[in-house]
Design a protein around this motif. Sequence first.
Motif, PDB file in Angstrom:
ATOM      1  N   VAL A   1       8.513  -2.422  -7.679  1.00 19.00           N
ATOM      2  CA  VAL A   1       9.326  -2.047  -8.992  1.00 19.00           C
ATOM      3  C   VAL A   1       8.589  -0.942  -9.565  1.00 19.00           C
ATOM      4  O   VAL A   1       7.363  -0.857  -9.356  1.00 19.00           O
ATOM      5  CB  VAL A   1       9.110  -3.218  -9.922  1.00 19.00           C
ATOM      6  N   GLY A   2       9.017  -0.168 -10.327  1.00 13.99           N
ATOM      7  CA  GLY A   2       8.823   1.054 -10.740  1.00 13.99           C
ATOM      8  C   GLY A   2       7.717   0.835 -12.005  1.00 13.99           C
ATOM      9  O   GLY A   2       8.226  -0.324 -12.817  1.00 13.99           O
ATOM     10  N   GLY A   3       6.653   1.302 -12.254  1.00 13.94           N
ATOM     11  CA  GLY A   3       5.905   0.771 -13.358  1.00 13.94           C
ATOM     12  C   GLY A   3       4.696  -0.156 -12.875  1.00 13.94           C
ATOM     13  O   GLY A   3       3.716  -0.255 -13.476  1.00 13.94           O
ATOM     14  N   SER A   4       4.768  -0.539 -11.486  1.00 17.45           N
ATOM     15  CA  SER A   4       3.599  -1.250 -11.024  1.00 17.45           C
ATOM     16  C   SER A   4       2.573  -0.304 -10.765  1.00 17.45           C
ATOM     17  O   SER A   4       2.502   0.767 -10.668  1.00 17.45           O
ATOM     18  CB  SER A   4       4.051  -1.970  -9.579  1.00 17.45           C
ATOM     19  N   ARG A   5       1.227  -1.122 -10.569  1.00 15.57           N
ATOM     20  CA  ARG A   5       0.270  -0.388 -10.189  1.00 15.57           C
ATOM     21  C   ARG A   5      -0.079  -0.454  -8.676  1.00 15.57           C
ATOM     22  O   ARG A   5       0.257  -1.625  -7.992  1.00 15.57           O
ATOM     23  CB  ARG A   5      -1.033  -1.097 -10.753  1.00 15.57           C
ATOM     24  N   ILE A   6      -0.573   0.657  -8.126  1.00 13.36           N
ATOM     25  CA  ILE A   6      -1.025   0.584  -6.575  1.00 13.36           C
ATOM     26  C   ILE A   6      -2.149   1.140  -6.149  1.00 13.36           C
ATOM     27  O   ILE A   6      -2.785   2.099  -6.810  1.00 13.36           O
ATOM     28  CB  ILE A   6       0.089   1.369  -5.748  1.00 13.36           C
ATOM     29  N   VAL A   7      -2.774   0.463  -5.430  1.00 15.89           N
ATOM     30  CA  VAL A   7      -4.080   1.111  -4.630  1.00 15.89           C
ATOM     31  C   VAL A   7      -3.810   1.224  -3.210  1.00 15.89           C
ATOM     32  O   VAL A   7      -3.583   0.035  -2.481  1.00 15.89           O
ATOM     33  CB  VAL A   7      -5.256   0.132  -4.911  1.00 15.89           C
TER      34      VAL A   7
ATOM     35  N   ILE B   1       3.916   8.601  -7.322  1.00 13.43           N
ATOM     36  CA  ILE B   1       2.713   7.910  -7.827  1.00 13.43           C
ATOM     37  C   ILE B   1       2.253   9.082  -8.725  1.00 13.43           C
ATOM     38  O   ILE B   1       1.738  10.252  -8.678  1.00 13.43           O
ATOM     39  CB  ILE B   1       1.657   7.462  -6.910  1.00 13.43           C
ATOM     40  N   ALA B   2       1.878   8.408 -10.164  1.00 15.07           N
ATOM     41  CA  ALA B   2       1.101   9.161 -11.093  1.00 15.07           C
ATOM     42  C   ALA B   2      -0.371   8.682 -11.142  1.00 15.07           C
ATOM     43  O   ALA B   2      -0.633   7.567 -11.288  1.00 15.07           O
ATOM     44  CB  ALA B   2       1.667   8.875 -12.666  1.00 15.07           C
ATOM     45  N   THR B   3      -1.331   9.647 -10.411  1.00 13.12           N
ATOM     46  CA  THR B   3      -2.438   8.814 -10.115  1.00 13.12           C
ATOM     47  C   THR B   3      -3.495   8.778 -11.296  1.00 13.12           C
ATOM     48  O   THR B   3      -3.475   9.392 -12.257  1.00 13.12           O
ATOM     49  CB  THR B   3      -3.106  10.109  -9.046  1.00 13.12           C
TER      50      THR B   3
ATOM     51  N   ALA C   1      -7.945   9.678   1.353  1.00 10.90           N
ATOM     52  CA  ALA C   1      -8.384   9.339   0.243  1.00 10.90           C
ATOM     53  C   ALA C   1      -7.944   8.034  -0.370  1.00 10.90           C
ATOM     54  O   ALA C   1      -6.741   7.642   0.305  1.00 10.90           O
ATOM     55  CB  ALA C   1      -8.013  10.254  -0.798  1.00 10.90           C
ATOM     56  N   GLU C   2      -8.455   7.536  -1.274  1.00 12.92           N
ATOM     57  CA  GLU C   2      -7.719   6.216  -1.650  1.00 12.92           C
ATOM     58  C   GLU C   2      -7.071   6.589  -2.868  1.00 12.92           C
ATOM     59  O   GLU C   2      -7.857   7.116  -3.895  1.00 12.92           O
ATOM     60  CB  GLU C   2      -9.044   5.204  -1.942  1.00 12.92           C
ATOM     61  N   VAL C   3      -5.884   5.980  -2.880  1.00 15.05           N
ATOM     62  CA  VAL C   3      -4.907   6.485  -3.933  1.00 15.05           C
ATOM     63  C   VAL C   3      -4.709   5.599  -5.020  1.00 15.05           C
ATOM     64  O   VAL C   3      -4.439   4.306  -4.438  1.00 15.05           O
ATOM     65  CB  VAL C   3      -3.514   7.043  -3.478  1.00 15.05           C
ATOM     66  N   ALA C   4      -5.093   5.507  -6.233  1.00 11.48           N
ATOM     67  CA  ALA C   4      -4.665   4.408  -7.260  1.00 11.48           C
ATOM     68  C   ALA C   4      -4.033   4.894  -8.369  1.00 11.48           C
ATOM     69  O   ALA C   4      -4.159   6.211  -8.709  1.00 11.48           O
ATOM     70  CB  ALA C   4      -6.053   4.008  -7.779  1.00 11.48           C
TER      71      ALA C   4
END
Length: 691
Positions: free
Chosen positions: A150-156, A124-126, A102-105
């Motif tokens: 860095v914690g708090g960043s956005r990831i995809v 990660i909080a999805t 799956a794509e995780v964001a």
Amino acid sequence: MAGAARRIEAVLEAERDQLALWLPVALGAGIALWLALPRPAGWYAAMALLGGVALLGLAVGPGTRLGRSLLAGGLVALAGLLLIWFRADWVASPRIDRPRVAEVAGRIEAVERLPARELVRLTIATDPGLLLPPRLRLNIDEADLAGPVVGGSRIVVRARLLPPAPPAVPGAYDYARAAWFAGIGATGKALDRPRIAAGEAGGFLLWLADARARLSQHIEARVAGASAGGIAASLATGDQGAIAEEDAEALRRAGLAHLLSVSGLHVSAVVGGVLLLTLRLLALSPALALRAPLLLIAAGAGAVAGIAYTLLSGAQVPTIRSCVAALLVLAGIAMGREAITLRLVATGALVVLLLWPEALAGPSFQLSFAAVTALVALLDHPRVAAFAARREERLAARWGRAIAVMLLSGLLIEAALAPIALFHFHKSGLYGAAANIVAIPLTTFVIMPLEALALLLDVAGLGGPAWWLASHALALLLWIAHRVADAPGSVAMLPTMAWGAFALMVAGGLWLALWRTKLRRWGLAPLAVGALWALASPAPDLLVTGDGRHVALALGDGRVALLRERTGDYMRGVLSEAAGVDAEPLPFDALMQARCSADLCLAEINRGGRRWRILATRSPYLVDWRRMTRACAAADIAISERRLPRGCNPRWLKIDRPLLARTGGLSVDLDRGRIDSVAAHVGQHPWSVFR
């Protein structure tokens, strides 16, 4: 009956100061009952039993010590059972039930660096609407990251996700339980390079986590040697990710692994050092020395330092327990009271169990409190206290007395920790007491002060010499660990231990530690029975993991043979430890009594006065139906990671995907014809996949 009641009352009267120490034991007993009993019927029966104990206390009479003890013990144990049950339902969170890509964001909540494995682990909080669990954990290759995360960043990122894994075989680590209480619904591995962008400003905890990561990187860069830098970072921040596995294993085998986890030793060193330094500096002023309450001020500075160190090191359960204990000690010092007592230990246990009742099942909680309880009980014994008391004597005699007390403490702590280590890890170091006599002073009085001094001097760019000294001290610590770990007979191994044996040893140890009169001697009976039961635990002859891919055959000569030669290090360790074996595993192909092809292996083993023929598949390709049915008919046990055809009918046991989906990993005792399963241990707890 009346005479017996009077004798019991007299004994409890003599032990009246110790009765309160059993409150955290009762709370923990209720928690342990819920965790150990596999099904709700057992939980309700335990509730009825504990309620009956409380009613028995009322019947005996709340005006007597026996009645009050039964009433309080029953109610507190019942509260513990209800507390962990409520906690397990309260933290319930969705999780996936099968592997998927799956794509995780989402938003990165926590970053755990693992330089020794060239990985970064992210929690990660999805984002909502992705049909994914609210929280998951991903491993990402360091090479796929453009820079520090860095914690708090956005990831995809696209990832392969797996459900939290139950124990691979009976007695192995239950990650599914830990993930349940952490709210993690999936784990996985990134399949491509992630896209990371700055997110919203995080709160204090995220800022603290980033500061901890930066401090760990700084320490690792300043200390010579990868594992030495990892150990230095673990002492300051609790981050153990940079320690090479062979060095971490050497520390475990040498009984020095406790130095890596920030706990009582480290918190005590920080709090005591700050208290002493503050007191000495303030005493340099005659005005302050005469007019100000310097001890109270120094205790306050030590408390602030202890709380800051706990937060900086990640606030894990052992650190929180140690911080609470240190704060109580400081409060006792400030009030002029005796601080180091078993009541202090009991208070710390109560705080941890009330806030995190699930911590009771973890080895960290058990090892930490067992060591502290054993040490305080030993030093509280009148004869030991008299021997250790300061007196006017020559320096050599004073040092000899201190070394004798340290050696005795080390031996007792090793004895107290051995059942816990054998229960959880199936191994225990035998020379830990001797190693700790050198390693603990080296860490407490040399490595940690040098590291603190180096960090302080780094503010002005002058920390080089201090880091050089710290590097050599850490290299000495690693040298000690490897020498002790490589010594003949340095590790005792034991196969999976029965719950009952472990419970008896724990009960006997607590009985010995918490009573003060001759009543404590009765604790030797359950301790001895539990130890004999554990030593008599039969080693499994055959282990099959829950996915059916890995099979281990115990050879009876201290070795195991594995079906797949390319089995990873983690699974090799799990199977060897569950079998109680320390030697390097062999492949099936190396056995004289085995015949293997690319698709099938047939091995023979003599157990229980007969020859067993074990057939296992080891490739995903289908085998000719006629060949497979003939092989099954000639075998006693057939094992496969996929569904075996209906025509496959071995003489005794057929282990394939449908069976393993119901049972999980299996442990087979051929001598007794017994089969133990993961499902029988996990039961119907909320995190179970076998409900």
